[in-house]
Write a protein that holds these residues in place. Structure first.
Motif, PDB file in Angstrom:
ATOM      1  N   GLN A   1      11.610   8.079  -4.621  1.00  0.00           N
ATOM      2  CA  GLN A   1      11.347   8.666  -3.304  1.00  0.00           C
ATOM      3  C   GLN A   1      12.621   8.866  -2.493  1.00  0.00           C
ATOM      4  O   GLN A   1      12.681   9.753  -1.658  1.00  0.00           O
ATOM      5  CB  GLN A   1      10.396   7.758  -2.515  1.00  0.00           C
TER       6      GLN A   1
ATOM      7  N   ALA B   1       9.223   8.043   1.530  1.00  0.00           N
ATOM      8  CA  ALA B   1       8.780   9.433   1.383  1.00  0.00           C
ATOM      9  C   ALA B   1       8.582  10.090   2.750  1.00  0.00           C
ATOM     10  O   ALA B   1       8.975  11.251   2.950  1.00  0.00           O
ATOM     11  CB  ALA B   1       7.495   9.497   0.564  1.00  0.00           C
ATOM     12  N   ARG B   2       8.004   9.358   3.708  1.00  0.00           N
ATOM     13  CA  ARG B   2       7.829   9.903   5.060  1.00  0.00           C
ATOM     14  C   ARG B   2       9.176  10.191   5.717  1.00  0.00           C
ATOM     15  O   ARG B   2       9.357  11.221   6.366  1.00  0.00           O
ATOM     16  CB  ARG B   2       7.020   8.943   5.926  1.00  0.00           C
TER      17      ARG B   2
ATOM     18  N   ASN C   1      10.070   3.106  -8.661  1.00  0.00           N
ATOM     19  CA  ASN C   1       9.135   3.621  -7.665  1.00  0.00           C
ATOM     20  C   ASN C   1       9.852   3.983  -6.366  1.00  0.00           C
ATOM     21  O   ASN C   1       9.624   5.042  -5.793  1.00  0.00           O
ATOM     22  CB  ASN C   1       8.031   2.590  -7.413  1.00  0.00           C
TER      23      ASN C   1
ATOM     24  N   THR D   1      11.072  -2.280   0.586  1.00  0.00           N
ATOM     25  CA  THR D   1      10.882  -1.042   1.319  1.00  0.00           C
ATOM     26  C   THR D   1       9.713  -0.321   0.662  1.00  0.00           C
ATOM     27  O   THR D   1       9.693  -0.157  -0.553  1.00  0.00           O
ATOM     28  CB  THR D   1      12.146  -0.171   1.221  1.00  0.00           C
ATOM     29  N   LEU D   2       8.738   0.086   1.419  1.00  0.00           N
ATOM     30  CA  LEU D   2       7.585   0.766   0.857  1.00  0.00           C
ATOM     31  C   LEU D   2       7.947   2.199   0.480  1.00  0.00           C
ATOM     32  O   LEU D   2       8.533   2.939   1.289  1.00  0.00           O
ATOM     33  CB  LEU D   2       6.423   0.777   1.845  1.00  0.00           C
ATOM     34  N   ALA D   3       7.596   2.595  -0.729  1.00  0.00           N
ATOM     35  CA  ALA D   3       7.896   3.942  -1.205  1.00  0.00           C
ATOM     36  C   ALA D   3       7.292   4.993  -0.279  1.00  0.00           C
ATOM     37  O   ALA D   3       7.892   6.048  -0.036  1.00  0.00           O
ATOM     38  CB  ALA D   3       7.399   4.118  -2.638  1.00  0.00           C
ATOM     39  N   GLU D   4       6.122   4.701   0.272  1.00  0.00           N
ATOM     40  CA  GLU D   4       5.467   5.651   1.177  1.00  0.00           C
ATOM     41  C   GLU D   4       6.286   5.863   2.450  1.00  0.00           C
ATOM     42  O   GLU D   4       6.344   6.969   2.981  1.00  0.00           O
ATOM     43  CB  GLU D   4       4.058   5.151   1.559  1.00  0.00           C
ATOM     44  N   GLU D   5       6.891   4.783   2.940  1.00  0.00           N
ATOM     45  CA  GLU D   5       7.736   4.890   4.135  1.00  0.00           C
ATOM     46  C   GLU D   5       8.986   5.712   3.840  1.00  0.00           C
ATOM     47  O   GLU D   5       9.420   6.516   4.663  1.00  0.00           O
ATOM     48  CB  GLU D   5       8.127   3.500   4.652  1.00  0.00           C
TER      49      GLU D   5
END
Length: 87
Positions: free
Chosen positions: A51, A23-24, A47, A17-21
């Protein structure tokens, strides 16, 4: 009713799972907790967990990362150690 939580996953089972996703999703979810639901390992847990409100770890905790294998106690200890160091 409303969702009790939101689970964000990678593109496929076991894919990170992408941390940026995450966070969004957290930003959009308001007060609803958001969990990372796939691809969490001892290498990326800090990481991702940084989030999310929590993580769901399954397959990676199995011997050789194979879903049909029993839980690998060493992987459990490695994940816990990563969380302890990072938290």
């Amino acid at each position: 009713g409303l969702a009790d939580a939101i689970v964000v996953t990678g593109v496929a089972t076991g894919q990170a799972t992408l941390a940026e996703e995450v966070a969004r999703a957290v930003a959009a979810a308001g007060s609803v907790p958001v969990y990372a639901g796939s691809g969490v390992t001892a290498k990326n847990v800090i990481n991702i967990a940084g989030q999310a409100h929590g993580v769901i770890v399954g397959t990676w905790l199995k011997i050789d990362g194979e879903v049909s294998n029993p839980v690998d106690e060493q992987r459990v200890h490695r994940l816990r150690a990563a969380l302890d160091v990072g938290g």
